[in-house]
Design a protein around this motif. Structure first.
Motif, PDB file in Angstrom:
ATOM      1  N   TYR A  56      -4.125   6.948   3.499  1.00 30.50           N
ATOM      2  CA  TYR A  56      -2.928   7.734   3.165  1.00 30.50           C
ATOM      3  C   TYR A  56      -2.275   8.258   4.437  1.00 30.50           C
ATOM      4  O   TYR A  56      -1.054   8.132   4.630  1.00 30.50           O
ATOM      5  N   ASP A  81      -6.037   3.805  -5.120  1.00 29.01           N
ATOM      6  CA  ASP A  81      -7.206   2.983  -4.789  1.00 29.01           C
ATOM      7  C   ASP A  81      -7.300   2.706  -3.287  1.00 29.01           C
ATOM      8  O   ASP A  81      -7.589   1.582  -2.873  1.00 29.01           O
ATOM      9  N   ALA A 105      -5.969  13.724  -1.504  1.00 29.39           N
ATOM     10  CA  ALA A 105      -7.123  12.942  -1.961  1.00 29.39           C
ATOM     11  C   ALA A 105      -6.865  12.373  -3.360  1.00 29.39           C
ATOM     12  O   ALA A 105      -7.253  11.218  -3.652  1.00 29.39           O
ATOM     13  N   ASP A 106      -6.221  13.150  -4.215  1.00 29.60           N
ATOM     14  CA  ASP A 106      -5.895  12.663  -5.564  1.00 29.60           C
ATOM     15  C   ASP A 106      -4.964  11.463  -5.493  1.00 29.60           C
ATOM     16  O   ASP A 106      -5.138  10.476  -6.224  1.00 29.60           O
ATOM     17  N   THR A 160       0.836  -1.206   0.000  1.00 30.42           N
ATOM     18  CA  THR A 160       0.000   0.000   0.000  1.00 30.42           C
ATOM     19  C   THR A 160       0.865   1.249   0.000  1.00 30.42           C
ATOM     20  O   THR A 160       0.614   2.206  -0.738  1.00 30.42           O
ATOM     21  N   SER A 212      -8.311   4.890   0.696  1.00 29.07           N
ATOM     22  CA  SER A 212      -8.983   6.059   1.252  1.00 29.07           C
ATOM     23  C   SER A 212      -7.962   7.119   1.673  1.00 29.07           C
ATOM     24  O   SER A 212      -6.775   6.825   1.861  1.00 29.07           O
ATOM     25  N   LYS A 213      -8.466   8.342   1.846  1.00 31.93           N
ATOM     26  CA  LYS A 213      -7.609   9.419   2.330  1.00 31.93           C
ATOM     27  C   LYS A 213      -7.102   9.092   3.734  1.00 31.93           C
ATOM     28  O   LYS A 213      -5.961   9.386   4.084  1.00 31.93           O
ATOM     29  N   ALA A 257       1.827   6.410  -7.079  1.00 35.81           N
ATOM     30  CA  ALA A 257       0.753   7.299  -7.521  1.00 35.81           C
ATOM     31  C   ALA A 257       1.165   8.757  -7.394  1.00 35.81           C
ATOM     32  O   ALA A 257       0.908   9.573  -8.287  1.00 35.81           O
ATOM     33  N   THR A 265      -1.765  18.707  -7.227  1.00 37.20           N
ATOM     34  CA  THR A 265      -2.111  17.357  -6.767  1.00 37.20           C
ATOM     35  C   THR A 265      -2.396  17.390  -5.275  1.00 37.20           C
ATOM     36  O   THR A 265      -1.594  17.911  -4.492  1.00 37.20           O
ATOM     37  N   ALA A 288      -4.503   9.373  -2.962  1.00 38.48           N
ATOM     38  CA  ALA A 288      -5.212   8.236  -2.388  1.00 38.48           C
ATOM     39  C   ALA A 288      -6.111   7.577  -3.422  1.00 38.48           C
ATOM     40  O   ALA A 288      -6.148   6.333  -3.551  1.00 38.48           O
ATOM     41  N   GLU A 289      -6.839   8.377  -4.172  1.00 37.62           N
ATOM     42  CA  GLU A 289      -7.734   7.833  -5.195  1.00 37.62           C
ATOM     43  C   GLU A 289      -6.945   7.081  -6.266  1.00 37.62           C
ATOM     44  O   GLU A 289      -7.344   5.991  -6.698  1.00 37.62           O
ATOM     45  N   ALA A 290      -5.819   7.645  -6.687  1.00 34.99           N
ATOM     46  CA  ALA A 290      -5.002   6.996  -7.717  1.00 34.99           C
ATOM     47  C   ALA A 290      -4.424   5.674  -7.229  1.00 34.99           C
ATOM     48  O   ALA A 290      -4.190   4.755  -8.021  1.00 34.99           O
TER      49      ALA A 290
END
Length: 218
Positions: A51, A45, A38-39, A15, A47-48, A22, A35, A41-43
């Motif tokens: 991260y 896959d 949140a960006d 992870t 959650s924030k 990412a 960036t 974390a999403e990239a």
């Protein structure tokens, strides 16, 4: 139980690496300021919240290998050969940190993007300075423990600060000039050599003190 812990640790590392990958990709494609956490974390896959379980700030993802560099320096001190002089031990510690920081084992591009941002982005510069202070504190403590008869806390901190400060300043100067990684690595090693020259005098003083000491009478 051991197997379960091993799987958890591997998942954690995967992870963490996914977040680093990412971040590097997004910083390269969009730019650092554009960036968000949140960006990233999403990239990756996740959650924030996940991260922030791995990195305290957005800048920290750029320093994902920082702990490893410090560990290598401390290990160089702890694994020194019996009777090894200060200069030899600190030179080995510096070499391990420099070779790692220069990106020799970071194929995902982390070293390159960090090198660019550290000379252009104040937030990254500030975080790097904070991480340098943490490194200096840990390494100085290990050095003081390794040479209790030669160093006190202040001297150990001064030696480590001089060494890491010289290397960091040379690296930043090289990066500002846009020099290639191999050149930056070379100037970092050269800066370490300059800083280490004073340490030779401490080794010589310690050797002379030992040779001239009056033997104890039983």
């Amino acid at each position: 139980m051991t197997g379960e812990l091993g799987r958890r640790e591997r998942k954690k590392q995967l992870t963490r690496q996914a977040l680093v990958d990412a971040a590097v990709r997004l910083f390269t494609e969009r730019g650092y300021e554009q960036t968000s956490v949140a960006d990233i974390a999403e990239a990756a896959d996740v959650s924030k919240r996940t991260y922030f379980l791995h990195f305290a700030t957005k800048e920290d993802v750029l320093l994902a290998d920082g702990g490893t560099r410090i560990d290598q320096a401390v290990r160089a001190i702890e694994e020194r050969r019996p009777g090894a002089p200060l200069r030899e031990v600190l030179a080995e510690a510096a070499n391990r940190m420099i070779d790692n920081a220069a990106g020799g084992d970071l194929p995902n591009g982390l070293a390159a993007i960090r090198a660019r941002l550290v000379v252009t982005t104040p937030a990254v510069q500030a975080r790097v300075l904070h991480s340098l202070f943490t490194a200096q504190t840990r390494i100085a403590a290990a050095l003081r423990e390794a040479y209790p008869d030669t160093l006190d806390d202040v001297t150990a901190a001064g030696l480590v600060g001089a060494l890491t400060g010289a290397v960091s300043a040379a690296a930043v100067a090289s990066l500002r000039l846009g020099e290639p990684p191999e050149r930056t690595r070379a100037v970092m090693h050269h800066a370490a050599e300059i800083a280490l020259r004073h340490i030779e005098s401490l080794d010589e003083h310690d050797a002379g003190h030992t040779a001239g000491a009056t033997p104890r009478r039983s």
